[in-house]
Design a protein around this motif. Structure first.
Motif, mmCIF file in Angstrom:
data_model
loop_
_atom_site.group_PDB
_atom_site.id
_atom_site.type_symbol
_atom_site.label_atom_id
_atom_site.label_comp_id
_atom_site.label_asym_id
_atom_site.label_seq_id
_atom_site.Cartn_x
_atom_site.Cartn_y
_atom_site.Cartn_z
ATOM 1 N N PRO A 104 0.771 -1.171 0.084
ATOM 2 C CA PRO A 104 -0.080 0.004 -0.235
ATOM 3 C C PRO A 104 0.944 1.157 -0.038
ATOM 4 N N THR A 105 0.462 2.254 -0.747
ATOM 5 C CA THR A 105 1.093 3.326 -1.148
ATOM 6 C C THR A 105 0.344 4.889 -0.798
ATOM 7 N N LYS A 106 0.850 5.799 -0.486
ATOM 8 C CA LYS A 106 0.107 7.060 -0.452
ATOM 9 C C LYS A 106 -0.463 7.418 -1.564
ATOM 10 N N ASN A 107 -1.768 7.774 -1.537
ATOM 11 C CA ASN A 107 -2.213 8.368 -2.918
ATOM 12 C C ASN A 107 -1.526 9.438 -3.307
ATOM 13 N N GLY A 108 -1.041 9.425 -4.874
ATOM 14 C CA GLY A 108 -0.308 10.656 -5.074
ATOM 15 C C GLY A 108 1.215 10.511 -5.517
ATOM 16 N N GLU A 109 1.691 9.388 -4.643
ATOM 17 C CA GLU A 109 3.070 9.274 -4.573
ATOM 18 C C GLU A 109 3.605 8.845 -6.114
#
Length: 112
Positions: A104-109
């Motif tokens: 899972p990754t922060k949105n917008g990365e």
């Protein structure tokens, strides 16, 4: 392989991680497709049309993280304005398999 590009060419492509927050059928599309709204964090939301109905249900797509090119010019598809291009790979059956981060990754990365 397509035409060779430079690293500077690659840097022009803005690929980001986002989360699909809305999925709708797209009956006016020429080929079966969904209309998606994707949350890209600080970049806001963007719309995309995706021909991925063979492998993905609306329920599977909702809240799924995807990668997309966010700096394409908007493109009119039937009565829908597509603002980004979700990335995927054509499998041996000719269906698109979505690309996504392995964690899972922060949105917008940004993909680099």
């Amino acid at each position: 392989m397509t035409e060779e590009i430079t690293f500077e060419d690659f840097l022009k492509v803005d690929i980001r991680v986002g989360t699909i927050i809305e999925v709708n059928d797209f009956p006016k599309a020429r080929k079966p497709a969904y209309q998606l709204i994707i949350d890209f964090g600080d970049l806001g939301t963007k719309k995309s049309s995706a021909q991925i109905t063979d492998l993905y249900s609306k329920e599977e797509l909702l809240n799924r993280q995807v990668t997309a090119i966010v700096n394409f010019k908007s493109r009119q598809i039937a009565n829908f304005m597509s603002q980004c291009l979700i990335l995927g790979v054509y499998n041996t059956d000719g269906n698109v398999v979505l690309l996504q981060a392995s964690k899972p990754t922060k949105n917008g990365e940004q993909v680099s």
